[in-house]
Motif scaffolding. Structure first.
Motif, PDB file in Angstrom:
ATOM      1  N   VAL A  66       2.220  -2.784  -3.249  1.00 46.33           N
ATOM      2  CA  VAL A  66       2.885  -1.783  -4.096  1.00 46.33           C
ATOM      3  C   VAL A  66       3.758  -2.533  -5.091  1.00 46.33           C
ATOM      4  O   VAL A  66       4.682  -3.254  -4.700  1.00 46.33           O
ATOM      5  CB  VAL A  66       3.741  -0.832  -3.247  1.00 46.33           C
ATOM      6  CG1 VAL A  66       4.470   0.161  -4.137  1.00 46.33           C
ATOM      7  CG2 VAL A  66       2.874  -0.097  -2.242  1.00 46.33           C
ATOM      8  N   THR A  67       3.407  -2.394  -6.348  1.00 42.48           N
ATOM      9  CA  THR A  67       4.160  -3.137  -7.361  1.00 42.48           C
ATOM     10  C   THR A  67       5.334  -2.323  -7.909  1.00 42.48           C
ATOM     11  O   THR A  67       6.299  -2.865  -8.418  1.00 42.48           O
ATOM     12  CB  THR A  67       3.256  -3.538  -8.526  1.00 42.48           C
ATOM     13  OG1 THR A  67       2.593  -2.364  -9.006  1.00 42.48           O
ATOM     14  CG2 THR A  67       2.209  -4.540  -8.077  1.00 42.48           C
TER      15      THR A  67
ATOM     16  N   ALA B   1       2.662   2.479  -8.271  1.00 45.24           N
ATOM     17  CA  ALA B   1       1.632   1.600  -8.843  1.00 45.24           C
ATOM     18  C   ALA B   1       1.321   0.538  -7.799  1.00 45.24           C
ATOM     19  O   ALA B   1       2.213   0.049  -7.111  1.00 45.24           O
ATOM     20  CB  ALA B   1       2.126   0.970 -10.134  1.00 45.24           C
ATOM     21  N   TRP B   2       0.097   0.201  -7.720  1.00 48.33           N
ATOM     22  CA  TRP B   2      -0.265  -0.796  -6.706  1.00 48.33           C
ATOM     23  C   TRP B   2      -1.477  -1.589  -7.153  1.00 48.33           C
ATOM     24  O   TRP B   2      -2.244  -1.175  -7.996  1.00 48.33           O
ATOM     25  CB  TRP B   2      -0.518  -0.139  -5.348  1.00 48.33           C
ATOM     26  CG  TRP B   2      -1.413   1.068  -5.379  1.00 48.33           C
ATOM     27  CD1 TRP B   2      -1.039   2.354  -5.617  1.00 48.33           C
ATOM     28  CD2 TRP B   2      -2.821   1.111  -5.204  1.00 48.33           C
ATOM     29  NE1 TRP B   2      -2.103   3.197  -5.578  1.00 48.33           N
ATOM     30  CE2 TRP B   2      -3.238   2.458  -5.320  1.00 48.33           C
ATOM     31  CE3 TRP B   2      -3.792   0.137  -4.931  1.00 48.33           C
ATOM     32  CZ2 TRP B   2      -4.561   2.845  -5.180  1.00 48.33           C
ATOM     33  CZ3 TRP B   2      -5.106   0.538  -4.784  1.00 48.33           C
ATOM     34  CH2 TRP B   2      -5.488   1.882  -4.920  1.00 48.33           C
ATOM     35  N   LYS B   3      -1.587  -2.736  -6.558  1.00 52.20           N
ATOM     36  CA  LYS B   3      -2.750  -3.597  -6.798  1.00 52.20           C
ATOM     37  C   LYS B   3      -3.365  -3.902  -5.447  1.00 52.20           C
ATOM     38  O   LYS B   3      -2.658  -4.019  -4.438  1.00 52.20           O
ATOM     39  CB  LYS B   3      -2.319  -4.904  -7.461  1.00 52.20           C
ATOM     40  CG  LYS B   3      -1.922  -4.754  -8.903  1.00 52.20           C
ATOM     41  CD  LYS B   3      -1.688  -6.112  -9.550  1.00 52.20           C
ATOM     42  CE  LYS B   3      -1.302  -5.984 -11.004  1.00 52.20           C
ATOM     43  NZ  LYS B   3      -2.281  -5.277 -11.840  1.00 52.20           N
TER      44      LYS B   3
ATOM     45  N   PRO C 110      -1.776   3.307  -0.845  1.00 51.87           N
ATOM     46  CA  PRO C 110      -0.518   3.475  -0.119  1.00 51.87           C
ATOM     47  C   PRO C 110      -0.403   4.920   0.360  1.00 51.87           C
ATOM     48  O   PRO C 110      -0.376   5.847  -0.448  1.00 51.87           O
ATOM     49  CB  PRO C 110       0.554   3.144  -1.166  1.00 51.87           C
ATOM     50  CG  PRO C 110      -0.153   2.284  -2.156  1.00 51.87           C
ATOM     51  CD  PRO C 110      -1.565   2.803  -2.216  1.00 51.87           C
ATOM     52  N   LYS C 111      -0.324   5.088   1.662  1.00 50.90           N
ATOM     53  CA  LYS C 111      -0.439   6.426   2.256  1.00 50.90           C
ATOM     54  C   LYS C 111       0.828   6.713   3.055  1.00 50.90           C
ATOM     55  O   LYS C 111       1.175   5.940   3.960  1.00 50.90           O
ATOM     56  CB  LYS C 111      -1.648   6.440   3.180  1.00 50.90           C
ATOM     57  CG  LYS C 111      -2.178   7.793   3.546  1.00 50.90           C
ATOM     58  CD  LYS C 111      -3.492   7.608   4.297  1.00 50.90           C
ATOM     59  CE  LYS C 111      -4.155   8.921   4.593  1.00 50.90           C
ATOM     60  NZ  LYS C 111      -5.312   8.765   5.458  1.00 50.90           N
TER      61      LYS C 111
END
Lengths: 336, 737
Positions: free
Chosen positions: B104-105, B153-155, B179-180
């Motif tokens: 998670v950015t 936002a995530w990578k 991401p949950k």
């Protein structure tokens, strides 16, 4: 002796029908080993009568009965397995012995007494047969490795990293394994069978010699030998499937039914043995046709002195005297 | 103060209301709007999500917990990797190139960045290196029942597939991929006494648990990729060689998708008018006491899509048949499938790590090309997997139990329904040539061949081993549920079962909710157990048989199995490691002595001499004169090993063909039956109809007295085995030897 004009396949059929006692010897071996297995399994199967699945098994297949036997009684089965493996080994060795004798008896064309003859002939041929079988195994492993396994590694490399499953290389590999593997197997099998025939016919006293003879026989004629092998393999397979199916469908639930089942199945195995005799007869006929024509042997005749004709009287012809002029006249004697 | 008063009241209301409420739609606490771009060459994903989350409790929640499942594949220090040894179901991780992650950015709430409050937690094992649970400290608590919106936002990097999610070549499977948020359980939910987060680490043996909500997911990827997803496609845009496909699905708690350029798509429709078997409707109507019309209501057409690998294309028909049967069966025995579509995903043969897995409105199967060809085409493994994985759409999907803590409610219940469906449809699910095969239920029942070290109800990471997890979560549960069914009878069981399904769909049940529902269906609501007399029971005397030589009628459900025995069974299996093994301890029939021998009441010696010095031996006339004429005194002792108490039938069969049947309630360790009868005992059978499926050894349940004659099953098996050996030996002829 087979007619030169009949095909090897039909010659084999004739052999199968003409030598039922030989088939009987083969069947006897199978039945004897079967009996050993029967005794070995006695303890393992006893729970089927004592336990709760007796009636269900008599009626036919019982999913829970058999699943639970595998799950709960695997130890009893495990105790029987070493004996069964031993039976398999015994069968293998006896089989080589007996089949060597069968081949020799088939060559000699002996119809009775068969069993005794098979056993005595088999004794002399057992050792070279054993060597020939070892060579068969090594040859098979060698050629399969060279012609099947090695190309498969190549195909794997050609397929690259992460090949798609069942892509062209995978399918090619499978087809190659089956087709080339079978060709190799039948080639090696054909030479082995011909070597055994050579041993039976005394064309060579050792396995090495027999293999050389077999190689000669196969020169230029491998496809027809393999075709013959395949044809009889199909016959055997059809018999095996037919009788196995019949046996399953019989599904005996009484003692008499079980006895009939045993009889029918053993009949199937007997016919299978006949097909094996037929195969060897066919291969022998094929081999006969490929034997080199022998040079005529000089025929021995008793010496009879030749009649000498009476000499004709000699005809003296006057000597040719020189002409007087040629010869100085003799001096005249002067008498004085 | 108000909370102190209201909370217990709310708890009481929840607990009291639990048996009565059935939900037609879930209580939705999450709403996901996800955009993800896949870069197939680098296996990287860029994702953004807008998450709206509602605090379901009356508490103020100061932090949030998220599952970052793909961090299980981040390195060899993760809890998952340590517990599994880098493998799952036989598939190994690619430790050279196959690692993956999710990072998670950024996470923003009302424009405020929350990244500073990120902290990884390991609530289950304290592993400081595990990154699968992210805790986010909030600048202010979320108020009771407040809905918040987070921009995340995530990578990610897609791992090489071995444990459900990942890639192989251009095949990608996205399960548990974003991401949950975890589940915040208020007091009263799943019988909790206090509120709190339920957000476990990703374990080797665990699966998943999440809140209900709506999902909208947009995937951007190269045009050549075929996309399969949960939900229905609502939009597709193409630009610059890429496409963006959008799917929407409401009322779910899990969203998975997959893509592969090689997918061959087959479509069909489950049409209740054609695909709901009438005879099954009528059968269930009688079983449940509901009219056929009532049962049919709620069924609707369901679009079926099968995403097949090209080399398995023809096998889609196997999945089609299995899927339609499963839709019909579940609709009748549980409740009609509420969604509009099902997607069935066939992974490539070297991507089977993603196979055999369930998600909502989508599941993966697994096969190979040989299973589509004779003679293996009747080994119905693909069909069984399809039925099993679709079944998870119910147990875990629609009846959303916690797979971390009560894995049996999902895997075990599903194994039970899978066996029922497979065996009903196919007879033998593992069928080989010549009519040899096994039923699914029987393969599960083999679990009783060995004992267990863990109760069924154990947290999935708390079992002694992966093997124990597998045994207890799947076949032992299925067998225990089958046992309950055999004991309470068909009608009572299925009524309770359907009641459980209907009550707890769209909700989060616990183990006790299942037991309560079955108990209510079987014995009536909250029925106390009848007290049974403890100690051994004996039945004696000729009056048992006398002249009334009749076979007692077969009972379909056993009045000796009361709620007390039911709870005892639950206690010893689900909460214990109990077992049971009924066996015949003794069975004998002795001919009674004929003539009176000994002193009579007048002290007169009868039929023997008092003179001790008399060496003449009295010939025993009885031997020849009255031999084999009876009567016989028969004595049978049946024993029970183990601590599970179940009633069991005992049947005595005599040589004259008459039978005597009784039922032992199973209390005490043995039962003795004694009678005098004019025929000899031939055999004793305990549980002849195999109602005690948990019996630890069915082979000691019968005894045939040794001189009983009849056809021999042993000889039959022996003969077949010998012929099998002869077939193998004679194959030497076939290979030229």
């Amino acid at each position: 002796m087979t007619s030169k004009k009949s095909s090897p396949f039909s010659a084999g059929l004739s052999s199968a029908l003409a030598f039922p006692r030989l088939a009987g010897v083969l069947w006897l071996l199978l039945a004897a080993v079967g009996l050993l297995v029967y005794v070995a399994l006695k303890g393992a199967v006893k729970p089927f009568d004592d336990g709760p699945f007796r009636e269900a098994i008599l009626q036919g297949w019982s999913s829970w009965g058999m699943a639970s036997w595998i799950g709960f009684k695997s130890r009893e089965m495990a105790v029987s397995m070493p004996v069964i493996y031993f039976c398999a080994l015994v069968f293998f060795l006896l089989h080589l012995y007996v089949t060597a004798g069968v081949l020799r008896v088939l060559v000699l064309g002996v119809h009775r007494p068969v069993l005794r003859r098979v056993l005595s002939e088999g004794a002399s041929l057992f050792r070279p047969t054993l060597w020939a079988t070892l060579r068969f195994a090594i040859s098979l492993a060698f050629w399969e490795a060279l012609l099947v396994a090695a190309p498969l590694s190549l195909f794997e490399k050609l397929a690259g990293d992460d090949p798609i499953p069942n892509d062209v290389w995978a399918v090619t590999s499978e087809l190659w394994t089956v087709v080339v593997g079978a060709i190799v197997l039948f080639n090696v099998m054909a030479r082995y069978d011909l070597a055994r025939i050579a041993l039976a016919k005394d064309d060579a006293p050792t396995a090495r010699g027999a293999y050389r003879v077999a190689k000669e026989r196969l020169r230029g004629a491998r496809p027809s030998a393999i075709g013959l092998l395949l044809a009889w393999l199909v016959v055997s397979a059809v018999l095996q499937v037919l009788f196995t199916n019949l046996g399953i469908r019989m599904n005996p639930s009484t003692g008499a039914g079980l006895a009939l089942f045993v009889v029918v199945r053993q009949l199937g195995f007997f016919l299978l043995a006949m097909s094996r005799v037929g195969f060897w007869g066919a291969l022998m006929a094929w081999e006969e046709a490929r034997r080199p024509v022998p040079l005529p042997m000089p025929v021995w005749k008793p010496w009879v002195p030749e009649k000498v004709a009476a000499p004709e009287p000699a005809v003296l012809e006057p000597a040719v005297e020189p002409a007087p002029e040629d010869v100085p006249a003799p001096p005249q004697e002067q008498l004085g | 103060m108000r909370a102190l008063v209201l909370a217990p009241l709310a708890l009481a209301v929840c607990l009291a209301a639990a048996p009565a409420l059935a939900l037609d739609a879930p209580t939705k606490l999450v709403d996901y709007d996800i955009q993800v771009e896949l870069h197939p060459d680098t296996k990287l994903v860029d994702g953004t999500e807008t998450l709206r989350w509602t605090n379901p409790s009356g508490d103020r929640v100061a932090d949030l917990k998220f599952h970052l499942y793909w961090n299980a594949f981040r390195n060899n220090r993760s809890t998952f990797f340590k517990e599994s040894g880098g493998q799952l179901r036989g598939d190994k991780a690619d430790v050279e190139k196959g690692w993956g992650y999710v990072d998670v950015t950024s996470m923003a709430w009302n424009g405020q960045e929350l990244a500073k409050g990120f902290r990884f937690e390991s609530p289950d094992d304290g592993n400081p290196d595990d990154r699968t649970v992210l805790s986010v400290a909030l600048p202010r608590p979320v108020e009771a029942h407040e809905t918040i919106e987070l921009k995340i936002a995530w990578k990610g990097k897609v791992p090489r597939v071995f444990a459900r999610a990942g890639y192989v070549r251009d095949f990608f499977f996205f399960g548990q991929w974003f991401p949950k948020i975890g589940v915040y359980e208020p007091a009263g939910l799943r019988r909790r006494t206090t509120s709190g987060w339920n957000c476990h680490q990703y374990h080797a043996n665990s699966e998943f648990y999440a809140d209900w909500g709506d999902y909208k997911v947009s995937m951007t990827l190269p045009e050549r990729f075929v996309v399969a997803s949960a939900g229905a496609k609502v939009d597709e845009k193409k630009a610059g060689g890429k496409k963006t496909v959008t799917f929407v699905q409401k009322d779910i708690h899990d969203f998975a998708w997959t893509t592969d350029p090689r997918y061959v798509v087959k479509e069909d429709v489950f049409d209740p008018a054609k695909d709901l078997p009438q005879e099954e409707v009528e059968k269930v109507s009688k079983l449940l006491g509901r009219s056929p019309a009532e049962l049919r209501a709620g069924f609707h057409p369901v679009t079926l899509r099968f995403y097949m690998q090209p080399d398995h294309e023809k096998q889609w028909l196997k999945y089609q048949g299995a899927q339609k049967w499963a839709l019909a069966w579940f609709g009748l025995y549980a409740f009609p499938y509420p969604y509009a579509q099902v997607s069935v995903i066939d992974p490539p043969e070297d991507g089977l790590g993603a196979g055999g897995m369930e998600y909502q409105t989508l599941y993966t199967v697994g096969t190979n090309k040989w299973l589509g060809r004779w003679p293996l085409n009747k080994v119905r493994f693909p069909e069984m997997v399809a039925i099993h994985e679709f079944g998870h759409g119910y147990w875990y999907g629609l009846v959303a139990s916690n797979e971390f803590e009560e894995s049996w409610m999902d895997e075990g219940v599903n194994s039970f329904t899978e066996a029922e469906m497979c065996d009903r449809k196919y007879g033998m699910f593992l069928e080989f040539p010549f009519g040899v095969g096994f039923q699914d239920e029987h393969t599960q029942r083999l679990i009783v061949t060995s004992h267990d070290y863990d109760p069924i109800i154990t947290s999935s990471w708390g079992y002694a081993s992966g093997n124990s997890y597998g045994r207890n979560s799947y076949p032992r549960t299925a067998t225990a549920i089958t046992q309950i069914r055999r004991m309470v009878g068909e009608e009572r069981f299925w009524r309770g079962f359907r009641a459980y399904a209907e009550r707890w769909r769209f909700d989060h049940p616990t183990s006790e909710d299942f037991f309560d529902a079955i108990q209510a269906g079987a014995f009536g609501p909250a029925s106390p157990a009848r007290d049974a007399a403890p100690g051994q029971a004996t039945l004696t005397g000729a009056s048992v048989l006398g002249q009334a030589d009749v076979v007692m009628p077969l009972k379909t459900d056993n009045p000796a199995f009361t709620a007390r025995e039911y709870r005892g069974l639950i206690r010893r299996t689900f909460y214990g490691t109990g077992f049971v093994d009924f066996r015949v301890l003794e069975a004998r029939s002795d001919e009674l002595a004929g003539e009176f021998t000994g002193f009579n009441d007048l002290r007169k010696a009868t039929n023997f001499t008092e003179d001790l010095k008399d060496k003449k031996k009295k010939k025993d006339k009885d031997k020849k004169k009255d031999k084999d004429k009876g009567p016989w005194e028969t004595r049978v002792i049946v024993g029970r090993d183990g601590d599970i108490v179940l009633p069991v039938d005992v049947v005595l069969t005599f040589e004259n063909g008459k039978t005597y049947r009784t039922t032992w309630d199973g209390h005490g360790k043995w039962l003795r039956l004694r009678t005098t009868y004019n025929s000899r005992l031939a055999k004793v059978e305990v549980d002849p109809e195999q109602k005690v499926v948990m019996d630890g050894d069915p082979w000691n349940n019968a005894r045939h007295l040794k001189d009983w004659k009849g056809p021999s099953a042993a000889r039959k098996v022996q003969a077949y085995a010998v012929h099998l050996a002869q077939i193998v030996f004679s194959s030497l002829w076939a290979i030229g030897l």
